[in-house]
Design an enzyme around this catalytic site. Structure first.
Site, mmCIF file in Angstrom:
data_model
loop_
_atom_site.group_PDB
_atom_site.id
_atom_site.type_symbol
_atom_site.label_atom_id
_atom_site.label_comp_id
_atom_site.label_asym_id
_atom_site.label_seq_id
_atom_site.Cartn_x
_atom_site.Cartn_y
_atom_site.Cartn_z
ATOM 1 C CG PHE A 1 -0.262 0.494 2.487
ATOM 2 C CD1 PHE A 1 -0.201 1.860 2.782
ATOM 3 C CD2 PHE A 1 0.348 -0.388 3.376
ATOM 4 C CE1 PHE A 1 0.439 2.323 3.930
ATOM 5 C CE2 PHE A 1 0.991 0.061 4.517
ATOM 6 C CZ PHE A 1 1.034 1.423 4.794
ATOM 7 C CE LYS B 1 -2.993 -8.411 -4.334
ATOM 8 N NZ LYS B 1 -3.323 -7.391 -3.304
ATOM 9 C CD GLU C 1 -5.635 -5.988 0.355
ATOM 10 O OE1 GLU C 1 -4.635 -5.766 -0.361
ATOM 11 O OE2 GLU C 1 -5.667 -6.886 1.229
ATOM 12 C CB SER D 1 4.880 -7.409 5.754
ATOM 13 O OG SER D 1 3.908 -8.337 5.335
ATOM 14 C CB CYS E 1 10.363 -0.253 2.646
ATOM 15 S SG CYS E 1 11.098 0.337 1.135
ATOM 16 C CD GLU F 1 8.505 -2.877 8.276
ATOM 17 O OE1 GLU F 1 7.853 -3.897 8.022
ATOM 18 O OE2 GLU F 1 9.038 -2.178 7.395
#
Ligand code: NAD
Length: 498
Positions: A149, A173, A176, A226, A281, A383
């Site tokens: 995301f 993909k 969402e 992740s 990240c 994280e």
């Protein structure tokens, strides 16, 4: 409430699974739209269409593909404000930051448009009498990208740009949580002249990902997200004989040496820790001042700057950073802050309960600072992916170097110093994939490659740059003997170079 779609074969498709996810506006804290979640049927339709498009797209010469990619870049530029607004509205990052998200993706597409040069093979003349050898770099076929995301424009563009330049067809993909921008990018690709089906978007969650991995016609999977999911997808894809490169989470350190310019270091830390609400990240989440005097001086500078930070609506030009992406993310980050307190770290600035006037339901988490964090604490090891900066004090350079080197993750790291010897030693010895010297977020430029080490990656080639081209092509090596070459009769021994 609007309803989003998939984008398959150049058409918006509603899908048949009957499953949906809510997409939020994090500033309002309310549902803005809903997105269909694909199952195997939609994935099959996307791959059918991509397989058809692959035939014509891969047959175009690379220069023509490059021109279409440049037209795509041009259209993205023309629609940049519209895209950045949609991105801010679903992700929560500021408008300027959203423009950067798009721009860093576009730069990779520009690089990929150099496909005619990048796809050149090798040639050796006369390796034996009358024998030449050359290599071809050929596309894999239909490949898939599964993206996170936090960069809904940049990472899809990194993956699709390179894969398409190499002649593959691409099934994306996206996350969402913010699917609108990836959908719009795919529409613009068709507008730029890509055959419908060359770039399809299937929205969805685990079910769509599982279907992509099970689909035998998908030749390669590029994942970013992740670490636990990266690892699972890498194993599943590899066990089915697919190429896979899966990029995972991070815990990026910034070492501040006693000789560093502390104002510069503090400014860099503030931007790198709290920009995009820490949802990068390459965000810096661990500050490592070396020596007590450095720690004290740095801490006071950080406190002063945090007090002046402006958290606010994503589209307000005065905001330094916006809300986090979902209520679930807010809850997770706040539970880490509570854990840090329980573990005995000193909570210097607590971002829990922060509010922004006029937006009481927004997913706000204020800038948070911990001091006296140790390497045993969860807030150091895991994280958090939010606006939480932890400070671990190191007695000397060797102790500071050990922290990122021994950490499970190895995505990015930075050192702030004026000393060339220290910087050189650090860049040589630290066990991390991307290193900044007086640069807090060392995201490599498009024509270099991006990738961490250790638990930040599963797979062996980096994203974009020449590694990206290698990942999305297979090498064919052709050995040719010309009829006019020496005639030797049948041979029963292994041919050698001599
Ligand atoms: P995520 O792992 O939750 O989701 C990533 C993708 O995987 C999404 O498309 C999602 O739909 C899908 N997914 C989620 N759960 C799944 C499951 N159980 N099975 C199969 N697919 C699943 O990650 P996120 O929250 O969207 O993104 C944040 C994470 O991404 C952070 O850990 C961040 O460090 C990482 N990240 C890494 C890089 C890098 O290059 N190393 C870059 C950006 C983000």
């Amino acid at each position: 409430m609007s309803e989003l779609t998939h984008y398959i074969d150049g058409e918006h498709v509603k899908g048949t699974s009957g499953r949906f996810a809510d997409v939020f506006n994090p500033v309002q804290g309310s549902v803005a739209s809903r997105v269909p979640l694909a199952g195997p049927e939609e994935v099959t339709a996307a791959v059918d269409s991509a397989q058809r498009a692959f035939a014509s797209w891969s047959a175009l010469n690379p220069q023509r593909r490059g021109r279409i990619l440049l037209k795509w870049v041009d259209l993205i530029g023309q629609h940049r404000d519209e895209l950045a607004t949609a991105l801010s509205n679903e992700h929560g990052k500021t408008f300027e930051d959203a423009k950067g998200d798009i721009q860093r993706g576009v730069e990779v597409v520009e690089f990929a448009a150099g496909a005619p040069h990048l796809l050149k093979g090798e040639f050796s003349h006369n390796v034996s009498s009358g024998v030449d050898v050359h290599t071809l770099r050929q596309p894999l076929g239909v490949v898939a990208g599964i993206t996170p995301f936090n960069f809904p424009a940049m990472i899809p563009l990194w993956k699709a740009g390179i894969a398409l330049a190499a002649g593959n067809a691409f099934v994306l993909k996206p996350s969402e949580r913010d699917p609108s921008v990836p959908l719009r990018l795919a529409e613009l690709a068709v507008e730029a002249g890509m055959p419908p089906g060359t770039l399809n978007v299937v929205n969805g969650d685990k079910e769509a990902v599982d279907a992509l991995i099970e689909e035998p016609r998908i030749q390669a999977v590029g994942f970013v997200g992740s670490t636990p999911i990266a690892q699972a997808i890498y194993s599943a894809a590899a066990s089915r004989g697919k190429r896979a490169q899966c990029f995972g989470g991070a815990k990026n350190h910034m070492i501040i040496m006693p000789d560093a310019d502390l104002d510069q270091a503090a400014d860099a830390l503030i931007g790198a820790a709290y920009g995009s609400a820490g949802e990068r990240c390459m965000a810096v989440s661990v500050a490592v001042p070396v020596g007590e005097a450095t720690a004290e001086a740095l801490r006071s500078r950080l406190e002063e700057r945090i007090a002046n930070l402006r958290m606010g609506p994503s589209l307000d030009p005065e905001s330094d950073f916006g809300p986090v992406v979902t209520a679930e993310a807010k809850q997770r980050i706040e539970s880490y802050i509570a854990a840090g307190e329980q573990e005995g770290a000193e909570l210097v600035v607590d971002g829990r309960g922060a509010q922004v006037e006029g937006h009481p339901q927004g997913f706000w988490v204020g800038a948070t600072l911990f001091d006296h964090v140790t390497s045993a604490m969860r807030i150091y090891r895991e994280e958090i992916f939010g606006p939480v900066l932890t400070m671990v004090r190191a007695a000397d350079y060797e102790e500071a170097l050990r922290l990122p080197t021994e950490h499970e993750y190895g995505n990015g790291v930075a050192i702030f110093t004026r000393d060339g010897d220290t910087a050189r030693d650090f860049t040589q010895r630290v066990e991390v994939g991307m290193v900044g010297v007086n640069v807090p977020i060392p995201v490599p430029i498009a024509y270099y490659t991006f990738g961490g080490w250790k638990a930040s990656v599963f797979g062996d080639l980096n994203q974009h740059g020449t590694d990206g081209l290698k990942f999305y092509t297979k090498t064919k090596t052709v050995t040719t003997r010309w009829p006019s070459g020496a005639k030797e009769g049948a041979s029963f021994v292994m041919p050698e170079g001599s």
